[in-house]
Scaffold this active site. Structure first.
Site, short mmCIF file in Angstrom:
data_model
loop_
_atom_site.label_atom_id
_atom_site.label_comp_id
_atom_site.label_asym_id
_atom_site.label_seq_id
_atom_site.Cartn_x
_atom_site.Cartn_y
_atom_site.Cartn_z
N CYS A 52 0.85 -1.19 0.00
CA CYS A 52 0.00 0.00 0.00
C CYS A 52 0.88 1.24 0.00
CB CYS A 52 -0.88 0.00 1.24
SG CYS A 52 -1.88 1.47 1.39
N ARG A 101 -12.05 6.36 -5.80
CA ARG A 101 -12.14 5.21 -4.91
C ARG A 101 -12.87 5.57 -3.62
NH1 ARG A 101 -6.96 2.24 -3.26
NH2 ARG A 101 -8.66 1.29 -2.05
N ARG A 126 1.33 -2.13 6.27
CA ARG A 126 0.00 -2.39 6.85
C ARG A 126 -0.18 -3.88 7.11
NH1 ARG A 126 -4.33 1.07 3.60
NH2 ARG A 126 -5.59 0.67 5.43
#
Ligand code: EPZ
Length: 430
Positions: free
Chosen positions: A122, A410, A127
């Site tokens: 990401c 998004r 993450r």
């Protein structure tokens, strides 16, 4: 790739309504896997992330349909027995949107098996999902990671005491994943160090509407009494506090005066307080905020923290705003210390920002405010960075071109069209 052409300098005026929350809608859609009866969701925003999650649910044997009035209907295909419904969430889809990983808990609880792709890399930083997996294992799930997939199995999950906080605080989607598993586990579960974000509380509200037994939502200790099965529900998603904060920063950065309504002002208390410190005037009602921008904002040190602190999801937008402030501001991010991809692009617009410093505790940058930004061509690197670049373009002299705006779509429902409604000069180009 679509891009935005923005001519800066228009103070924003008027009124806008907030859309439903992306980060509440996604885990709630995933939780519909648990339902024995159809689910109808109201206020689900029209976003590419929502479409991606709908595709993941369809690949798991769910029907997902958007009604004319915008409501979303979700149901397990009743032509297929639960035991033979598919349980594999593919890398192609999950790698596009990390929240796709939120199907793991519901699949385990409702279908006893799951094969879910690890979310992958990401732009905003490291993450991991270790807290998700450790907590699901504490509920009795057998889990292993094979070829990039979490392969999980549990005849029946069993209630337990578990931990959802790590070195960077509580995990939001980890709390969502585990809450969805615990609601159908045998006996009581106690979720310690749980996330208290409004999106987690909203998920708990949805699970409760389906018949789940949950106490302590909105506190770090959530108690869940497991039930055998959950029914259906009709549920309205909360407004998007990150979109609302982004719109307020757009009004502030142009020195405008406008109202954002259809939101819960308490959800962004820390943001409103910080905006007032920079010199903005704020009037609130139970469901709206009217902001009058400052002539020139005052510098302000900002630290992104878990809720109820300043959200990391508006750290970039704050940086764009403070790049025009009177004086030096330090911006820290305790949640994602490396979330500074937008710095280089803001510097292309003549912002004066020192190179980010990342230490064990957090990441930080120092922003030296300038009187004016200058339009340029910039590239969006992630969802919130794209919003920050659009905001900077609204205040910059001349024209700014923001490339790769698919990132924006998004997580924002037609943000450019909304800003045009407030008087911004933005054109979308293929
Ligand atoms: C949610 O992501 C949001 N996404 C993010 O919004 C948001 O930035 C983030 O929470 C923090 O508020 C959704 O809700 C879909 P975390 P999530 O697990 O749940 C560490 C946006 O722009 N951690 O709360 O993935 C992690 O590395 C998106 O809309 C572990 O160490 O974030 C981070 O430093 C971007 N182990 C911190 O915890 C784990 O198992 C918080 O992450 C899980 C997380």
């Amino acid at each position: 790739m679509e891009r935005l052409c923005i001519t800066g300098g228009q103070p924003l005026h008027g009124t806008l309504t907030t859309s439903g929350s992306k980060n509440a809608a996604l885990p709630i859609m995933a939780a519909s896997i648990l339902a024995d009866e159809p689910v109808r969701l109201e206020g689900v925003p029209r976003l590419t992330d929502v479409s991606t999650l709908a595709d993941i649910l369809r690949s798991l044997g769910m029907s997902v349909s958007r009604l004319e009035n915008g409501d979303l209907d979700l149901a397990s295909l009743d032509s297929i027995a639960v035991d033979s419904l598919p349980v594999r969430a593919d890398y192609e889809l999950v790698s596009r949107m990390r929240a796709g990983f939120c199907v793991l808990g519901p699949l385990l609880a409702r279908r006893g098996r799951a094969v879910v792709s690890l979310p992958g890399g990401c732009a905003i930083g490291d993450r991991p999902v270790d807290l998700h997996l450790a907590a699901l294992a504490a509920l009795g799930a057998e889990l292993k990671v094979e070829h990039g997939y979490v392969v999980a199995r549990a005849k029946r999950l069993v209630g337990a005491e578990l931990q959802l906080s790590g070195p960077r605080g509580p995990t939001v989607t980890g709390t969502a994943n585990v809450l969805c598993a615990a609601v159908m586990a045998r006996g009581e579960s106690v979720l310690h160090g749980a996330a208290i974000e409004p999106e987690v509380v909203d998920l708990g509200g949805f699970l409760g509407a389906m018949g789940a037994r949950i106490e302590g939502l909105g506190t770090p200790t959530i108690r869940v009494e497991g039930v055998e099965q959950l029914g259906g529900a009709r549920y309205r998603i909360i407004p998007d506090r990150i979109e609302a904060a982004t719109l307020l920063l757009a009004i502030a950065i142009t020195g405008g005066r406008a109202t954002v309504d259809g939101l819960v002002p308490q959800h962004i208390d820390a943001v409103l307080a910080a905006l007032e410190c920079t010199g903005c005037h704020i009037d609130t009602t139970p469901a709206s905020v009217c902001l009058t921008g400052a002539q020139r904002p005052r510098a302000q040190d900002i630290c992104a923290k878990p809720y109820p602190g300043i959200p990391t999801d508006i750290q970039a937008q704050w940086m764009a705003y403070l790049s025009l402030a009177q004086g030096r501001s330090t911006i820290r991010d305790e949640v994602f210390p490396g979330r500074f991809m937008h710095v280089a692009e803001l510097k292309r617009l003549s912002a004066r920002i020192e190179t980010p410093v990342t230490s064990a505790g957090d990441g930080r940058v120092v922003v030296e405010g300038v009187k004016r930004l200058a339009g340029a061509t910039v590239t969006a690197t992630d969802l919130r960075a794209s919003a920050a670049l659009a905001l900077a373009g609204l205040a910059a002299d001349g024209e700014t071109i923001v490339r790769d705006v698919y990132h924006l779509d998004r997580g924002y429902e037609r943000l450019d069209a909304k800003l045009v409604k407030l008087g911004a000069d933005i054109r979308r180009q293929p």
